[in-house]
Enzyme design. Structure first.
Site, PDB file in Angstrom:
ATOM      1  N   ILE A  89       0.856  -1.174   0.000  1.00  9.75           N
ATOM      2  CA  ILE A  89       0.000   0.000   0.000  1.00  9.75           C
ATOM      3  C   ILE A  89       0.896   1.228   0.000  1.00  9.75           C
ATOM      4  O   ILE A  89       1.869   1.294   0.752  1.00  9.75           O
ATOM      5  CB  ILE A  89      -0.936   0.014   1.228  1.00  9.75           C
ATOM      6  CG1 ILE A  89      -1.865  -1.212   1.214  1.00  9.75           C
ATOM      7  CG2 ILE A  89      -1.761   1.298   1.283  1.00  9.75           C
ATOM      8  CD1 ILE A  89      -2.743  -1.339   2.452  1.00  9.75           C
ATOM      9  N   CYS A  90       0.596   2.168  -0.865  1.00 10.72           N
ATOM     10  CA  CYS A  90       1.289   3.456  -0.894  1.00 10.72           C
ATOM     11  C   CYS A  90       2.794   3.263  -1.089  1.00 10.72           C
ATOM     12  O   CYS A  90       3.234   2.555  -1.985  1.00 10.72           O
ATOM     13  CB  CYS A  90       0.954   4.231   0.384  1.00 10.72           C
ATOM     14  SG  CYS A  90       1.405   5.976   0.362  1.00 10.72           S
ATOM     15  N   TYR A  91       3.602   3.908  -0.229  1.00  9.87           N
ATOM     16  CA  TYR A  91       5.050   3.855  -0.379  1.00  9.87           C
ATOM     17  C   TYR A  91       5.633   2.473  -0.079  1.00  9.87           C
ATOM     18  O   TYR A  91       6.835   2.254  -0.270  1.00  9.87           O
ATOM     19  CB  TYR A  91       5.724   4.869   0.547  1.00  9.87           C
ATOM     20  CG  TYR A  91       5.278   6.307   0.371  1.00  9.87           C
ATOM     21  CD1 TYR A  91       4.955   6.819  -0.878  1.00  9.87           C
ATOM     22  CD2 TYR A  91       5.185   7.156   1.481  1.00  9.87           C
ATOM     23  CE1 TYR A  91       4.553   8.138  -1.025  1.00  9.87           C
ATOM     24  CE2 TYR A  91       4.789   8.481   1.340  1.00  9.87           C
ATOM     25  CZ  TYR A  91       4.466   8.965   0.087  1.00  9.87           C
ATOM     26  OH  TYR A  91       4.062  10.276  -0.052  1.00  9.87           O
TER      27      TYR A  91
ATOM     28  N   THR B 226       2.174   3.426  -6.902  1.00 13.00           N
ATOM     29  CA  THR B 226       2.358   3.921  -5.547  1.00 13.00           C
ATOM     30  C   THR B 226       1.633   5.254  -5.482  1.00 13.00           C
ATOM     31  O   THR B 226       0.942   5.636  -6.424  1.00 13.00           O
ATOM     32  CB  THR B 226       3.858   4.062  -5.203  1.00 13.00           C
ATOM     33  OG1 THR B 226       4.000   4.397  -3.807  1.00 13.00           O
ATOM     34  CG2 THR B 226       4.537   5.126  -6.051  1.00 13.00           C
TER      35      THR B 226
END
Length: 331
Positions: free
Chosen positions: A104-106, A124
């Site tokens: 998730i995300c970074y 991302t």
């Protein structure tokens, strides 16, 4: 016979983003009534400092990944910060034994550092997409999507896109009805396609938002009817040209493609919950004929309607298959 729960482990690294940890913990919580169990771990057992000035108490270290069926690497800040080499080793080891790994995300940077994204598409948070692409040219970075599914490796954009990723995983595993039930419990939209656009800064004078939500709900109640751009634009009180532009800004796709996917999703629910024939379902969801439904269903879900029904109808939901079923369509 009841199958064992599917074991999800959320990896919490230094600087973990609270929402990115909380989302999978909620989606895969056993209290949803579906066959998941979820745990968190860190590099080592103890307290992991989180982004925002507090910490997570994690009961186990990286050894917890050895027993995971699915591993989700929560995002951490700042983007691209170094993580211990033993994290990369643990992720590679899990991938080699067949575990599903998502970020998730970074968190995508940890997967990239481990070499798990080489030759694949990934995403991302939009504000770090360029950094990810520059640092890892062997990855095809998709900066404008909510999530990317590459089979056993999945990545999502930032923050709330983690909900879309986790619900997508549930749809793959247990079908649409299970994902919708969990979404209702979270009071969130049950489905946004992976191709839907992330929010991006723009100089456009057209405001971003969800101004067409009521129109999309209106469409959903009329999937069995003939829907035209002109007719939908009348409901939205816009010119057809303005409506199409605004719809694309809010959903990342065209109205006709959105309607097609909505019809296929409606067909998925009917395949799970009824014994209607494929022809009857096609008529109810506005796809006309069974052959038309089969064509679009296989293109979007990557299996035939009959294969989907065999997997997810009746006792499939709430019972874990001997091996997780992977539907690799771009849903």
């Amino acid at each position: 016979m009841t199958r064992r729960p599917h074991h999800v482990v959320v990896l919490v690294l230094d600087g973990a983003l609270p929402l990115d940890v909380g989302i999978p913990a909620e989606v895969f919580h056993p209290e949803t009534g579906f066959p998941y169990e979820v745990a968190i771990c860190g590099v080592d057992a103890g307290t992991v400092p989180a982004h925002g000035g507090f910490g997570y108490a994690v009961p186990r270290g990286l050894e917890a990944l050895a027993g995971a069926d699915t591993i989700i690497v929560a995002g951490y800040a700042p983007a691209g910060r170094d993580v211990p080499a033993k994290v990369h080793e643990a992720l590679r080891s899990a991938a080699s034994r067949g575990a599903r790994i998502a970020s998730i995300c970074y968190g995508a940077f940890a997967l990239a550092d481990a070499g798990l994204l080489d030759g694949l598409r990934a995403t991302t948070h939009w504000d770090a997409a360029e950094q990810l692409a520059e640092r890892y040219p062997q990855i095809t970075v998709e900066p404008n999507v909510l999530f990317v599914d590459e089979g056993s490796i999945l990545t999502s954009a930032g923050a709330a896109a983690g909900i879309d990723l986790c619900l997508h995983i549930v749809r793959r595993d247990l079908g649409l009805s299970a994902a919708n039930a969990i979404a209702r419990g979270l009071v969130t939209a049950p489905y946004r396609s992976g191709g839907q656009a992330q929010y991006l800064p723009t100089n456009s004078s057209v405001p971003h938002g969800d101004t067409l939500a009521a129109t999309r709900e209106w469409i959903m109640t009329r999937l069995d009817q003939q829907l035209t751009i002109d007719g939908i634009a009348v409901h939205a009180q816009m010119s057809p040209r303005t409506f199409m532009r605004r719809f694309a800004e809010e959903t990342g796709t065209t109205p006709l493609q959105w309607i097609l996917r909505a019809r296929v999703d409606a067909a998925r629910e009917l395949l799970e919950s009824t014994r209607l024939s494929v022809d009857q379902i096609a008529e109810q969801v506005g796809l006309g004929s069974g052959s038309n439904l089969r064509l679009h269903f296989r293109r979007i879900v990557d299996v035939s309607p009959s294969e989907y029904r065999a997997t997810f109808s009746g006792g499939a939901v709430g019972m874990w298959p001997e091996a997780p079923v992977t539907l690799t369509g771009h849903t």
